[in-house]
Design an enzyme around this catalytic site. Structure first.
Site, PDB file in Angstrom:
ATOM      1  N   ASP A 207      29.005  72.695 -33.142  1.00  0.00           N
ATOM      2  CA  ASP A 207      30.175  72.765 -34.024  1.00  0.00           C
ATOM      3  C   ASP A 207      29.985  73.914 -35.019  1.00  0.00           C
ATOM      4  O   ASP A 207      29.712  73.700 -36.206  1.00  0.00           O
ATOM      5  CB  ASP A 207      30.352  71.431 -34.751  1.00  0.00           C
ATOM      6  CG  ASP A 207      31.675  71.331 -35.498  1.00  0.00           C
ATOM      7  OD1 ASP A 207      32.534  72.212 -35.295  1.00  0.00           O
ATOM      8  OD2 ASP A 207      31.844  70.386 -36.285  1.00  0.00           O
ATOM      9  N   GLN A 300      36.633  64.794 -46.153  1.00  0.00           N
ATOM     10  CA  GLN A 300      37.718  65.619 -45.654  1.00  0.00           C
ATOM     11  C   GLN A 300      38.042  66.716 -46.654  1.00  0.00           C
ATOM     12  O   GLN A 300      38.105  66.492 -47.849  1.00  0.00           O
ATOM     13  CB  GLN A 300      38.951  64.762 -45.378  1.00  0.00           C
ATOM     14  CG  GLN A 300      38.807  63.898 -44.128  1.00  0.00           C
ATOM     15  CD  GLN A 300      40.022  63.017 -43.932  1.00  0.00           C
ATOM     16  OE1 GLN A 300      40.306  62.181 -44.763  1.00  0.00           O
ATOM     17  NE2 GLN A 300      40.717  63.208 -42.835  1.00  0.00           N
ATOM     18  N   GLY A 301      38.276  67.909 -46.140  1.00  0.00           N
ATOM     19  CA  GLY A 301      38.475  69.069 -46.985  1.00  0.00           C
ATOM     20  C   GLY A 301      37.202  69.882 -47.118  1.00  0.00           C
ATOM     21  O   GLY A 301      37.211  70.988 -47.619  1.00  0.00           O
ATOM     22  N   ASP A 302      36.066  69.346 -46.642  1.00  0.00           N
ATOM     23  CA  ASP A 302      34.774  70.005 -46.776  1.00  0.00           C
ATOM     24  C   ASP A 302      34.242  70.599 -45.473  1.00  0.00           C
ATOM     25  O   ASP A 302      33.240  71.299 -45.490  1.00  0.00           O
ATOM     26  CB  ASP A 302      33.736  69.018 -47.306  1.00  0.00           C
ATOM     27  CG  ASP A 302      34.022  68.608 -48.724  1.00  0.00           C
ATOM     28  OD1 ASP A 302      34.573  69.425 -49.467  1.00  0.00           O
ATOM     29  OD2 ASP A 302      33.702  67.476 -49.097  1.00  0.00           O
ATOM     30  N   SER A 303      34.857  70.291 -44.357  1.00  0.00           N
ATOM     31  CA  SER A 303      34.364  70.756 -43.061  1.00  0.00           C
ATOM     32  C   SER A 303      34.181  72.270 -43.048  1.00  0.00           C
ATOM     33  O   SER A 303      34.971  73.012 -43.625  1.00  0.00           O
ATOM     34  CB  SER A 303      35.332  70.369 -41.949  1.00  0.00           C
ATOM     35  OG  SER A 303      35.304  68.995 -41.700  1.00  0.00           O
TER      36      SER A 303
END
Length: 357
Positions: A207, A300-303
């Site tokens: 990833d 969420q928002g940190d990926s």
């Protein structure tokens, strides 16, 4: 970013689509940090105070392998060390165990991994981004992922942030501490995204992705990239790391307008496999968090954002990838292990300038 003190937030990816996971099969592809636990991986039923089966032996094997690689590299030379690398790992190992032999263009007069400090200018405190390499990935005014500047042309992020996405309207923003501020920092359009060819949106292996910026970023004054790991052997196990960004303050919450950070301990992969993730954790992943209590994590928002470790300067240990919920016990944050991709990064950033110090 989630923290018990509510002072910190995590980097992540906000997505309006519902995430539905059933036995690792779902539509659409994974688009955010929060990865719901598949039914085929039930919670691990073990005594939390007991040593996980195989943990000690796995750790000893890691130490033995590290010593073997160092001996081969130092005594027999780089060629022998390369010969000991399996074909499957050939595209993941660095060019050389010595960071100075990392074959990239060191044509920028700067020092990587040096944080900014608040300064007093004309009697007014100037707040600059402490970690200038942290990037926002935005579409219009919508922040959907984080990233990390590694040289003057490329931002490293998560493959799930770019998978099957039209990048024509995506831009990268640097040096903007407060997203509500009129100071927009440095903004660059993304000319293309290069995700790892082995990325699997189901298992989330590999990833990792590179964003090619349409114009170079001037690496002067407050602007510096992060340092990459010194070699493939740099594990960062048991070290305190920092994850930072503008993500959710709690699961189901809202993003922050100001860059936040939190400290999480890096654990071994053997320890991480003893959590609810079990065999989902592979060697190219890294885990960090408080296993027993949770409470501090990316969300969420940190990926795609950075997990950095102070090593005299700051090095990029991981890329925010996923987690079973956010900040839950027995489910630490999972990151892509950057040290395993040094060769891949070098091969795909030949048109860029790295810091020469």
């Amino acid at each position: 970013m989630i923290s018990n003190s509510n002072t910190f937030l995590c980097l992540g990816y906000i997505c309006s689509l519902a995430l539905c996971v059933s036995c690792y099969g779902y539509k659409p592809p994974f688009r955010g940090y929060q990865y719901n636990k598949p039914a085929l991986l039930p919670p691990l039923q073990t005594n939390s105070s007991a040593t996980a089966p195989g943990m000690q032996s796995d750790y000893i094997e890691d130490l033995i392998e590290e010593q073997k690689q160092q001996i081969l590299s130092n005594v027999l030379g780089g060629a022998a060390a390369s010969a000991s690398t399996s074909p499957e790992e050939a595209d993941l190992s660095p060019f050389d165990s010595d960071a100075k032999a990392f074959r990239v263009n060191r044509c920028a007069s700067c020092s990587c991994g040096v944080p900014n400090a608040n300064r007093i200018v004309g009697g007014t405190q100037v707040r600059s981004n402490k970690y200038p390499w942290i990037a926002q990935m935005i579409r219009g005014s919508f922040l959907f992922c984080g990233g990390t500047l590694i040289n003057d042309r490329y931002v490293l992020t998560a493959a799930h942030c770019v998978h099957d996405m039209d990048m024509s309207a995506v831009s990268v923003r640097l040096l903007q501490l407060d997203r509500s501020s009129t100071h927009t920092g440095i903004t660059r359009a993304v000319s293309f995204a290069h995700a790892h060819a082995g990325y699997d949106p189901v298992s989330l292996v590999h990833d990792i992705a590179l964003l090619h910026l349409d114009q170079p970023v001037p690496l002067v004054q407050f602007m510096r990239p992060v340092c990459l790991p010194s070699s493939r052997l740099q594990q960062f196990d048991y070290q305190k790391a920092i994850v930072a960004g503008w993500g959710l303050s709690y699961e189901g919450g809202s993003t922050s307008s100001v860059l936040q950070e939190t400290i999480v301990p890096i654990i071994t992969n053997a320890q991480c496999r003893a959590t609810s993730y079990k065999s989902m954790i592979v060697d190219t992943m890294l885990c960090a968090g408080y296993v027993q209590t949770g409470g501090q994590d990316a969300c969420q928002g940190d990926s795609g954002g950075p997990l950095i470790v102070p090593d005299r300067i700051f090095r990029l240990a991981g890329v925010v990838s996923f987690g079973y919920g956010c900040a839950k016990p027995n489910a630490p944050g999972v990151y892509t292990r950057v040290s395993r991709y040094l060769n891949w990064i070098a091969a795909n950033t030949r048109d860029s300038c790295y810091c020469n110090k």
